[in-house]
Structures are given as structure tokens and as C-alpha cells.
Motif scaffolding. Structure first.
Motif, PDB file in Angstrom:
ATOM      1  N   GLU A  92      23.845 -37.090 -69.475  1.00  0.00           N
ATOM      2  CA  GLU A  92      23.621 -35.775 -68.897  1.00  0.00           C
ATOM      3  C   GLU A  92      24.454 -35.646 -67.628  1.00  0.00           C
ATOM      4  O   GLU A  92      24.267 -36.402 -66.673  1.00  0.00           O
ATOM      5  CB  GLU A  92      22.146 -35.570 -68.546  1.00  0.00           C
ATOM      6  CG  GLU A  92      21.870 -34.250 -67.842  1.00  0.00           C
ATOM      7  CD  GLU A  92      20.481 -34.149 -67.248  1.00  0.00           C
ATOM      8  OE1 GLU A  92      20.157 -33.089 -66.674  1.00  0.00           O
ATOM      9  OE2 GLU A  92      19.716 -35.132 -67.333  1.00  0.00           O
ATOM     10  N   VAL A  93      25.375 -34.703 -67.621  1.00  0.00           N
ATOM     11  CA  VAL A  93      26.169 -34.424 -66.435  1.00  0.00           C
ATOM     12  C   VAL A  93      25.477 -33.281 -65.701  1.00  0.00           C
ATOM     13  O   VAL A  93      25.645 -32.105 -66.033  1.00  0.00           O
ATOM     14  CB  VAL A  93      27.619 -34.045 -66.800  1.00  0.00           C
ATOM     15  CG1 VAL A  93      28.420 -33.744 -65.535  1.00  0.00           C
ATOM     16  CG2 VAL A  93      28.272 -35.176 -67.595  1.00  0.00           C
TER      17      VAL A  93
ATOM     18  N   ARG B  57      23.420 -39.050 -65.659  1.00  0.00           N
ATOM     19  CA  ARG B  57      22.418 -39.953 -66.233  1.00  0.00           C
ATOM     20  C   ARG B  57      22.899 -40.399 -67.607  1.00  0.00           C
ATOM     21  O   ARG B  57      23.276 -39.566 -68.438  1.00  0.00           O
ATOM     22  CB  ARG B  57      21.067 -39.236 -66.362  1.00  0.00           C
ATOM     23  CG  ARG B  57      19.934 -40.105 -66.895  1.00  0.00           C
ATOM     24  CD  ARG B  57      18.652 -39.286 -67.046  1.00  0.00           C
ATOM     25  NE  ARG B  57      17.516 -40.136 -67.350  1.00  0.00           N
ATOM     26  CZ  ARG B  57      16.746 -40.703 -66.444  1.00  0.00           C
ATOM     27  NH1 ARG B  57      16.987 -40.490 -65.159  1.00  0.00           N
ATOM     28  NH2 ARG B  57      15.738 -41.484 -66.798  1.00  0.00           N
ATOM     29  N   VAL B  58      22.892 -41.706 -67.851  1.00  0.00           N
ATOM     30  CA  VAL B  58      23.344 -42.255 -69.125  1.00  0.00           C
ATOM     31  C   VAL B  58      22.235 -43.140 -69.678  1.00  0.00           C
ATOM     32  O   VAL B  58      21.712 -44.010 -68.974  1.00  0.00           O
ATOM     33  CB  VAL B  58      24.640 -43.074 -68.961  1.00  0.00           C
ATOM     34  CG1 VAL B  58      25.136 -43.557 -70.319  1.00  0.00           C
ATOM     35  CG2 VAL B  58      25.720 -42.250 -68.266  1.00  0.00           C
TER      36      VAL B  58
ATOM     37  N   VAL C 203      20.999 -45.742 -66.718  1.00  0.00           N
ATOM     38  CA  VAL C 203      21.650 -45.820 -65.407  1.00  0.00           C
ATOM     39  C   VAL C 203      21.852 -44.399 -64.891  1.00  0.00           C
ATOM     40  O   VAL C 203      22.020 -43.460 -65.673  1.00  0.00           O
ATOM     41  CB  VAL C 203      23.008 -46.561 -65.451  1.00  0.00           C
ATOM     42  CG1 VAL C 203      22.827 -48.020 -65.808  1.00  0.00           C
ATOM     43  CG2 VAL C 203      23.964 -45.876 -66.407  1.00  0.00           C
ATOM     44  N   VAL C 204      21.795 -44.255 -63.569  1.00  0.00           N
ATOM     45  CA  VAL C 204      21.960 -42.944 -62.938  1.00  0.00           C
ATOM     46  C   VAL C 204      22.947 -43.086 -61.785  1.00  0.00           C
ATOM     47  O   VAL C 204      22.832 -43.999 -60.966  1.00  0.00           O
ATOM     48  CB  VAL C 204      20.615 -42.393 -62.418  1.00  0.00           C
ATOM     49  CG1 VAL C 204      20.827 -41.045 -61.723  1.00  0.00           C
ATOM     50  CG2 VAL C 204      19.606 -42.257 -63.553  1.00  0.00           C
TER      51      VAL C 204
ATOM     52  N   GLY D 180      28.777 -45.786 -67.073  1.00  0.00           N
ATOM     53  CA  GLY D 180      27.397 -45.832 -67.546  1.00  0.00           C
ATOM     54  C   GLY D 180      27.303 -46.313 -68.976  1.00  0.00           C
ATOM     55  O   GLY D 180      26.402 -47.078 -69.332  1.00  0.00           O
ATOM     56  N   LEU D 181      28.244 -45.879 -69.822  1.00  0.00           N
ATOM     57  CA  LEU D 181      28.278 -46.327 -71.213  1.00  0.00           C
ATOM     58  C   LEU D 181      28.386 -47.846 -71.284  1.00  0.00           C
ATOM     59  O   LEU D 181      27.635 -48.508 -72.016  1.00  0.00           O
ATOM     60  CB  LEU D 181      29.454 -45.664 -71.924  1.00  0.00           C
ATOM     61  CG  LEU D 181      29.745 -46.104 -73.359  1.00  0.00           C
ATOM     62  CD1 LEU D 181      28.605 -45.712 -74.281  1.00  0.00           C
ATOM     63  CD2 LEU D 181      31.070 -45.481 -73.842  1.00  0.00           C
ATOM     64  N   ALA D 182      29.304 -48.417 -70.524  1.00  0.00           N
ATOM     65  CA  ALA D 182      29.484 -49.872 -70.534  1.00  0.00           C
ATOM     66  C   ALA D 182      28.241 -50.582 -69.999  1.00  0.00           C
ATOM     67  O   ALA D 182      27.811 -51.616 -70.538  1.00  0.00           O
ATOM     68  CB  ALA D 182      30.709 -50.248 -69.701  1.00  0.00           C
TER      69      ALA D 182
END
Length: 404
Positions: free
Chosen positions: A81-82, A88-89, A102-103, A123-125
Motif C-alpha cells: 500500500e503506497v 506498507r508491504v 514492514v512499514v 519491503g518485498l525483499a
């Protein structure tokens, strides 16, 4: 024949995912496929690990019927969410259990696209590493943003409130990872999450309203999302609520967002309070503080009363235009308002709506909480998996794209 087979697999898999666990008998009844087709296709899905057995139920006089569900660990999906204050991921299994989050805070209200791409990919990683899954097990990354999203291939974002003009966000992300990317408007992802798992379940004509710093809506008609000619339908926050009214962040005058979006509400309070802003360290804290001070501040009470009135008028416009059976109120500030003022909001809607369509609508709060936008983003690769009949999609890195 291959297309028909994939289509039938998609129908079965979608029913199992959305309505399951289901038996083979129930699948045949719901899909109108023959018992032989159901048996053969379910056998394929079981062999491939997409579907698994999930217990059994008694049948009428025969052997117990085995129940089937989509295997939660067949793959994993990530939703980002951007927002206007954070990225937020989250990583989910296919049962939509959150496995890692993660945020990253955003200090500027108009972040550069490159900064957003950096946060999303970082965040993806991180969520993949924290959850202990491999990159190959991730079916896709869904990204929810504010503004108009043209796509889905190489999605281009037009977001005036972020200062983005034709930003090729999909290509910018896809150039830096081989995980499939999908981008959509945040109100649409919230709507998909609520329609699948939350307060929208069972409704065929509904509106899911996102009220946060900004305002948007997901429109569902006949059980399908309505997006308009180029996917910009649902910009409810930029419908005019007052001719010649306050200037909205989009530049137009009198938009609903300028009156019920959290930023607009706090600005109205500050103007009415002789320039003294609501107390709070950030926008969310200030908005909560404003609601908490209603009992002790006449100015706060008036601003909140007017906000409920404006929002009710906005809901009435939805009722009169779309005749939905359900309106779901979500978004972080929408949930705060709904917790305290849902009866008043219904009354305000009734005052502005036509009696007959208002009598046919229910107004309820989002059930999935304030972080449902990221969950909805994660359903984008799930939906693609269902449409492809359970066949995962992978991509290869492409040359980097830059924002224009």
C-alpha cells in the motif's frame, strides 16, 4: 480445447477459493460441469498441489464427501500500500494469513516515484526473507496507489495529489524484479478485499468507500468491478459536493475530498479555530484528537457534525446514482468516524437520498480493518492465479523505466 480446459479449471478453482471448502458434488452443482469433468480437473489440481483435501462431510446415505480447498502454501503473494504517510508491504499465504509486514514512513506528501519504488522493492525483499520463503514461491506483487491507474500491463499512474503525471510505475517495478507486478487504485484493492473476505460478501451491487487522507470508492455492479473506459471510475472523492467551494488537492473547487478527507477536515478545523491546528504528532493522531475533543470543544463538535453531513450527502449521491444494496465504509479516518457516528451518518444519508433507493441499501463498516488496502493489493496476483486456472506466471527483468 486448451482454452476451454483452462477456463473450466478457472471456474472450479475460483469456486473452491471463494466458497470453499467444497466437495466435488458441490462443485458440479455450482459450476454445471459434468461429474467426469470435475473429477478429472480436480485430479489435475490435486496432483499439481494447487488444491488439497480439507476433511470430509457426511453425505445422504453414501460415503463421506471429501472437501477441497486451495492449498495455502502452494504459493505466496505480497501486497503493498503506497499511502500518503507510509508504504506498507505484507506477505500472505493463499489463505490470506499475514506472514510478514514492514512499514516505511514517508516524510513528504508528494514522494518521488523513485522513492516509492525503492521502498516497495526493499519491503518485498524484507518480507520474503522474514517469512523464510523463496522468491520462486512468490506468485506476484500487488501494489495499491492513489490516483488513476491505467493498465494492467506496465501500469501508468496519474495521481495529481501525489504530483505524479503518467508515471510508469508498473514498468519501473518490473524492471527491477522478476516477480510479476500488478498495480491498481487503493480504493479498488480495498473493495476487492471487502467483497471477497469482508463486509461486501454476498452483495452483487455495492460501493466500498475509502475515506482516509483522500477519498475514493470501488464500484461493484452485478458482482463485477466497474472501472469505466480507462479504469478511472470510482473517483468519488472528486465529485463536486459544493459549487465554488473549498479548493481540493486536485486543484478543482468543492470536491467531496476537500470536506471529508482527513486533511480537509483538519484544515477546516484550523480555519474555524482561529488558525490553531488540532493537537497531534501526525495527521492520524490529530484526527483522533479532534474526535476526542468533540465533548469539550464547540468548534470541534461543529466541524465533526458538518463532516458527517457532507459524508452523508456523498453517500446519498452514491445511493441515487447506483442504487447499491450495500455501502461499506473503510479507510483509516472512515473507520474512526464509523466507530462513533455510524447512526448519524445513516441519518444524514437518509436526509439527502431518495426514499426508495435508501430503503434498499445498508451502510456498514469495513470488517477487515485499516490495513485492508494492502490485503486487497495482494489479492491481485491471487485473482490472476484463479483466472489462469492455477498456473503461476513468471516474468523476466526488463530495461529500467523512468518517470516522466
Amino acid at each position: 480445447m486448451r482454452d476451454m480446459r483452462r477456463s473450466n479449471r478457472s471456474v472450479l478453482l475460483t469456486n473452491i477459493y471463494r466458497q470453499g471448502p467444497l466437495s466435488r458434488y458441490e462443485l458440479g452443482h455450482q459450476t454445471s460441469l459434468s461429474a467426469a469433468s470435475v473429477s478429472n480437473l480436480v485430479g489435475e489440481l490435486l496432483d499439481e498441489g494447487v488444491v488439497e483435501e480439507a476433511g470430509s462431510v457426511e453425505s445422504d446415505g453414501g460415503r463421506p464427501r471429501v472437501l477441497l480447498r486451495v492449498a495455502p502454501t502452494f504459493g505466496y503473494v505480497v501486497g503493498a500500500e503506497v499511502g500518503e504517510t507510509r508504504v506498507r508491504v505484507e506477505l500472505f499465504d493463499l489463505a490470506m494469513n499475514v506472514l510478514s509486514t514492514v512499514v516505511y514512513p514517508i516524510e513528504t506528501p508528494k514522494p518521488a516515484p523513485e522513492l516509492v519504488v525503492k521502498h516497495v522493492l526493499q519491503g518485498l525483499a524484507e518480507v520474503i526473507a522474514e517469512a523464510g520463503v523463496s522468491t520462486e514461491q512468490v506468485l506476484g506483487l500487488g501494489v495499491a496507489v492513489a490516483g488513476v491507474v491505467e493498465g494492467p500491463a506496465d501500469a501508468v499512474v496519474h495521481a495529481q495529489t501525489l504530483g505524479w503525471d503518467a508515471v510508469p510505475l508498473g514498468a519501473m517495478l518490473a524492471a527491477r524484479t522478476d516477480i510479476p507486478i500488478q498495480v491498481d487504485n487503493g480504493a479498488n484493492t480495498l473493495g476487492q478485499a471487502e467483497m471477497w473476505f469482508g463486509a461486501g460478501r454476498g452483495a452483487t451491487d455495492a460501493v466500498v468507500a475509502l475515506v482516509g487522507s483522500g477519498v475514493g470508492a470501488a464500484l461493484v455492479t452485478g458482482g463485477s468491478s466497474y472501472r469505466g473506459t480507462r479504469s478511472s471510475a470510482g473517483e468519488w472523492g472528486h465529485t463536486t459536493i459544493m459549487y465554488g467551494g473549498r479548493q481540493c488537492r486536485c486543484g478543482a473547487m468543492g470536491c467531496l475530498e476537500a470536506y471529508v478527507g482527513a486533511e480537509g477536515v483538519l484544515e477546516r478545523f484550523q480555519l474555524a479555530n482561529d488558525g490553531d491546528p488540532a493537537r497531534g504528532g501526525d495527521e492520524e493522531a490529530a484526527f483522533t484528537g479532534l474526535l476526542d475533543s468533540v465533548g469539550t470543544s464547540e468548534v470541534a463538535a461543529k466541524v465533526v457534525e458538518d463532516t458527517i453531513g457532507y459524508l452523508g450527502a456523498g453517500f446519498a449521491n452514491l445511493v441515487n446514482l447506483f442504487n447499491p444494496e450495500r455501502i461499506v465504509l473503510g479507510g483509516w479516518s472512515g473507520l474512526l468516524l464509523g466507530e462513533r457516528y455510524l447512526p448519524e451518518l445513516r441519518e444524514a444519508t437518509a436526509r439527502h437520498a431518495l426514499r426508495q433507493p435508501y430503503a434498499q441499501v445498508s451502510i456498514v463498516r469495513c470488517e477487515l480493518g485499516r490495513d485492508a488496502v494492502a490485503m486487497g493489493a495482494a489479492t491481485l496476483p491471487v485473482l490472476r492465479l484463479l483466472r489462469d486456472g492455477g498456473t503461476p506466471q513468471r516474468t523476466t527483468p526488463r530495461p529500467a523505466a523512468r518517470a516522466r
